[in-house]
Design an enzyme around this catalytic site. Structure first.
Site, PDB file in Angstrom:
ATOM      1  N   GLU A 161     -23.482 -19.364   4.496  1.00  0.00           N
ATOM      2  CA  GLU A 161     -22.035 -19.489   4.365  1.00  0.00           C
ATOM      3  C   GLU A 161     -21.578 -20.570   3.394  1.00  0.00           C
ATOM      4  O   GLU A 161     -20.519 -20.432   2.774  1.00  0.00           O
ATOM      5  CB  GLU A 161     -21.403 -19.726   5.741  1.00  0.00           C
ATOM      6  CG  GLU A 161     -21.636 -18.602   6.738  1.00  0.00           C
ATOM      7  CD  GLU A 161     -21.164 -17.244   6.242  1.00  0.00           C
ATOM      8  OE1 GLU A 161     -20.245 -17.189   5.401  1.00  0.00           O
ATOM      9  OE2 GLU A 161     -21.733 -16.225   6.681  1.00  0.00           O
ATOM     10  N   ASP A 174     -31.339 -37.572 -22.899  1.00  0.00           N
ATOM     11  CA  ASP A 174     -30.509 -38.735 -23.229  1.00  0.00           C
ATOM     12  C   ASP A 174     -31.270 -40.056 -23.131  1.00  0.00           C
ATOM     13  O   ASP A 174     -31.152 -40.916 -24.010  1.00  0.00           O
ATOM     14  CB  ASP A 174     -29.291 -38.812 -22.303  1.00  0.00           C
ATOM     15  CG  ASP A 174     -28.256 -37.739 -22.602  1.00  0.00           C
ATOM     16  OD1 ASP A 174     -28.235 -37.237 -23.738  1.00  0.00           O
ATOM     17  OD2 ASP A 174     -27.472 -37.413 -21.696  1.00  0.00           O
ATOM     18  N   HIS A 185     -24.935 -33.719 -27.629  1.00  0.00           N
ATOM     19  CA  HIS A 185     -24.261 -34.513 -26.595  1.00  0.00           C
ATOM     20  C   HIS A 185     -24.090 -35.920 -27.168  1.00  0.00           C
ATOM     21  O   HIS A 185     -24.976 -36.432 -27.848  1.00  0.00           O
ATOM     22  CB  HIS A 185     -25.098 -34.552 -25.317  1.00  0.00           C
ATOM     23  CG  HIS A 185     -24.489 -35.358 -24.195  1.00  0.00           C
ATOM     24  ND1 HIS A 185     -23.133 -35.354 -23.926  1.00  0.00           N
ATOM     25  CD2 HIS A 185     -25.050 -36.191 -23.279  1.00  0.00           C
ATOM     26  CE1 HIS A 185     -22.889 -36.133 -22.888  1.00  0.00           C
ATOM     27  NE2 HIS A 185     -24.024 -36.672 -22.481  1.00  0.00           N
TER      28      HIS A 185
END
Length: 331
Positions: free
Chosen positions: A227, A83, A108
């Site tokens: 976790e 971009d 995009h």
């Protein structure tokens, strides 16, 4: 009203005799270029000489040329550079070589929507945006399938912009899965919001906050890593494959109950209000101006500083060590 196009709605013959110029042979550029070529479309590739992508393009049977040369040769010019460099590439090399009746293509909408690229009224401007990385776009094509894509028309100079865009999408294999009609505005603003509030910004901060909470409470960093980061892929894969409801029915009842009763305590009304502020900043162009300024004026000083600070978080050192124990993650 949602509009979805399929193979039957697109005619590849519209691309007969036309040449597609792919500007940038990164992952998306490679996938699109190869699919177009295998669909019988004449393709010319532009990539910087001496780069790894230049070599890959050569290995794939292309003879890469400069952007200016590709823009001269191409009837459809697909800009697939990052971009922050698209506007510069367009102004210096593409704009001087645009002729009436040509088409600009994007995957995009950032530079068009935020007016960094202002195309002449004499050319078509459309978007075909596969909702998956270029490697997946290629893999699905090779398997005779497709990746769902978005299509949008910004400028219809010839009266055939939509037909051209749908033919392009069909050549990518996207019309086998479905091509959803949108606008440059909608695609750009929702894409930026998703990245900032959920997929990248939201997810990475949530992971680090969870990790910090456990470590500060005295738990081992390695256990915390497993976790709150390592197992995230299991959950996101389930969500992608079966939706949130499907995920909840595939994890333990304990995990599901914790989700239903504690999730809203993490993502509170205050969080939702902040998300609305982020969306508003995107809609008003505040984020775009900030990002453009970061690249043009500060030479990415803030960007590089924040990136380095993120690299130095404890979770990165712990993760690097633990990933060495996972042979399936090694190249």
């Amino acid at each position: 009203m949602l509009k979805i196009y399929y193979d039957k709605d697109a005619d590849l013959d519209i691309l007969k005799g036309k040449k597609v110029a792919i500007i940038g042979y990164g992952i998306q550029g490679r996938g699109q270029a190869l699919n177009l070529r295998d669909s019988g479309i004449e393709v010319v590739v532009s990539e910087l000489e001496g780069t790894e992508n230049y070599k890959i393009a050569q290995q794939d049977g292309f003879k890469p040329v400069t952007v200016a040369e590709a823009a001269k040769l191409g009837d459809i010019i697909q800009i697939l550079t990052q971009d922050h460099v698209q506007a510069k590439v367009y102004k210096e090399f593409i704009k001087p070589n645009l002729k009436k009746g040509k088409a600009l293509c994007f995957s995009h909408g950032f530079n068009i929507h935020f007016k960094q690229i202002k195309p002449p009224k004499s050319v078509d401007v459309f978007m075909v945006a596969p909702k998956g990385p270029g490697a997946l776009v290629r893999k699905m094509y090779e398997e005779g399938k497709g990746v769902p894509s978005l299509v949008a028309i910004f400028q219809d100079a010839t009266g055939n912009a939509l037909k051209l865009a749908l033919a392009y999408a069909k050549a990518l294999g996207a019309a086998k899965a479905g091509v959803i009609e949108t606008t440059f505005k909608e695609e750009t603003e929702t894409d930026l919001f998703g990245e900032q509030a959920v997929l990248c910004g939201g997810a990475s901060e949530l992971i680090k906050a969870g990790f910090d909470t456990l470590v500060e409470a005295g738990y081992q960093p390695e256990i915390a890593y497993f976790e709150v980061l390592h197992e995230l892929k299991l959950i996101t894969d389930l969500i992608q494959e079966t939706g949130i409801s499907g995920m909840r029915r595939r994890v333990s009842n304990t995990a599901c109950y914790g989700d239903l009763t504690r999730g809203k305590r993490v993502i509170t009304e205050r969080t939702r209000k902040e998300m609305k502020k982020i969306l508003n900043e995107i809609q008003r162009g505040k984020f775009a101006r900030e990002w453009i300024k970061e690249n043009e004026i500060s030479a990415r000083q803030n960007f590089n500083k924040m990136l380095k600070e993120g690299d130095e978080h404890q979770i990165e050192a712990v993760g690097k060590k633990l990933r060495e124990m996972m042979p399936w993650m090694k190249k």
